[in-house]
Scaffold this motif. Structure first.
Motif, short mmCIF file in Angstrom:
data_model
loop_
_atom_site.label_atom_id
_atom_site.label_comp_id
_atom_site.label_asym_id
_atom_site.label_seq_id
_atom_site.Cartn_x
_atom_site.Cartn_y
_atom_site.Cartn_z
N GLU A 39 25.87 -18.81 28.10
CA GLU A 39 26.72 -18.14 26.87
C GLU A 39 25.19 -17.77 26.49
OE1 GLU A 39 28.73 -19.37 23.89
OE2 GLU A 39 30.29 -20.53 25.10
N ALA A 40 23.55 -18.07 27.01
CA ALA A 40 22.63 -17.82 26.67
C ALA A 40 22.65 -16.76 27.18
CB ALA A 40 21.46 -19.10 26.58
N LEU A 41 22.49 -17.01 28.33
CA LEU A 41 21.59 -15.54 29.63
C LEU A 41 22.72 -14.81 29.00
CD1 LEU A 41 21.78 -18.11 32.64
CD2 LEU A 41 20.21 -17.51 31.33
N GLU A 42 23.90 -14.85 28.77
CA GLU A 42 24.72 -13.27 28.29
C GLU A 42 24.09 -12.68 26.76
OE1 GLU A 42 26.69 -11.40 29.87
OE2 GLU A 42 27.48 -12.83 31.53
N GLY A 43 23.83 -13.80 26.16
CA GLY A 43 22.95 -13.37 25.27
C GLY A 43 22.32 -13.02 24.80
N ALA A 44 20.73 -13.32 25.56
CA ALA A 44 19.51 -12.84 25.96
C ALA A 44 20.05 -11.13 26.26
CB ALA A 44 19.10 -13.38 27.06
N VAL A 45 20.92 -10.96 27.30
CA VAL A 45 20.78 -9.71 28.04
C VAL A 45 20.63 -8.23 26.69
CG1 VAL A 45 21.90 -8.62 29.64
CG2 VAL A 45 21.30 -10.35 30.39
N ARG A 46 21.93 -8.99 25.95
CA ARG A 46 22.39 -8.31 25.10
C ARG A 46 21.33 -8.15 24.00
NH1 ARG A 46 27.55 -10.00 26.48
NH2 ARG A 46 27.19 -11.62 25.28
N VAL A 47 20.52 -8.79 23.25
CA VAL A 47 19.49 -9.11 22.64
C VAL A 47 18.22 -8.48 22.80
CG1 VAL A 47 20.69 -10.75 21.30
CG2 VAL A 47 18.79 -10.67 22.44
#
Length: 315
Positions: free
Chosen positions: A219-227
């Motif tokens: 989940e953190a990796l996916e969020g990192a891409v978006r921010v």
């Protein structure tokens, strides 16, 4: 008693983040702030560092940093995107560091229950506000589930034998302490207790299960891409193969871009142009390992692996 923590791959992280004086950075795993303090030294007056950690003790330690450019929130790094939305910095973040796994203070503090060679309550929760604890897992989960945990998260060959031994012993008396569990695990695994304690893999597996660490990481990796902003960098330090495999495959997937059907008459440069136009990340460096000098200073750094990727053009 304060517990020491030596930041792993510190120089490599600082180099790969390519810190800008006026940049916005996130340390998603503050720990005791070794990486954060060095990032702050490289920021100018308008730079900003946000830190996250779900461990209450880590957040308390962050109170020692008196700096208007710094802020911390008690939050799991899986909520990274949610946090950035609150701060209004989605698409503006220049760099993110995730130093995943258990920290030295957590291991060294017997009362946290992470260590198989220090007696303490069977807990292992990074965030003590939430269940399950390790005691709940070993005292209530069935044989099939325990076997899966030890096999999949600990890569333990004798997972089924360990699960059987735990269930047999807990029928006599529920497990309460780390050493009690460690002895039962070690006695159920054939062979000598060298070069490392035979309970190592199963304790790792329990910790991962208790804290949902692999799901949190994804989940953190996916969020990192978006921010991240365009060319913003993601640095991830992992300490065992399960974590590193997730990070490696994630970067590979995000850098692949749109699949071109076989037989389409395109040149390599044309397919590369399409890939870059549709991919969201690009690998920059890794796997980076600790130098022999660092391993000599800090033996826990020997299993660390750093992978780095940057955000490609935002659509």
């Amino acid at each position: 008693m304060p517990f020491s923590h030596i930041p792993v791959l510190l120089n490599e992280v600082l180099e790969q983040l390519e810190i800008k004086a006026d940049g916005i950075y996130i340390d998603g795993t503050f720990g005791r702030g070794g990486h954060s303090r060095e990032i702050l030294k490289r920021l100018g007056e308008t730079g900003r560092l946000y830190a996250l950690d779900r461990d209450e003790e880590a957040v308390k330690a962050a109170a020692q940093i008196d700096d208007p450019r710094f802020g911390i929130k008690r939050l799991a790094f899986s909520k990274l995107e949610e946090f950035c939305q609150e701060q209004g910095i989605v698409g503006r973040v220049d760099g993110i560091l995730l130093d995943i796994g258990v920290s030295s203070p957590q291991l060294d503090d017997a009362s946290r229950g992470f260590s198989f060679d220090r007696d303490g309550p069977l807990d292992m929760r990074m965030d003590t506000r939430y269940e399950p604890s390790a005691a709940t897992v070993v005292n209530t989960y069935d044989h099939k589930t325990l076997t899966r945990i030890f096999r999949d998260y600990g890569e333990e060959r004798f997972a089924s034998k360990v699960a059987s031994a735990i269930i047999r012993e807990r029928e006599k008396k529920p497990f309460c302490s780390t050493l009690e569990l460690s002895r039962v695990i070690s006695s159920s695994i054939p062979g000598a207790n060298v070069p490392k304690n035979k309970a190592t893999r199963c304790f790792q597996a329990l910790r991962i299960a208790v804290n949902s660490e692999l799901d949190e990481l994804s989940e953190a990796l996916e969020g990192a891409v978006r921010v991240l902003r365009e060319n913003g960098r993601l640095c991830v330090i992992s300490f065992h193969s399960l974590e590193d495999r997730i990070v490696k495959n994630f970067i590979k997937e995000k850098s692949r871009g749109r699949e071109i059907p076989a037989g389409v008459p395109l040149t390599f440069s044309q397919t590369e142009e399409i890939r870059l136009a549709t991919a969201t990340m690009e690998p920059v460096a890794g796997p980076i390992k600790a130098s022999s000098e660092e391993v000599a200073r800090n033996i826990r750094s020997r299993s660390a692996t750093l992978r780095v990727a940057k955000r490609l053009k935002r659509m």
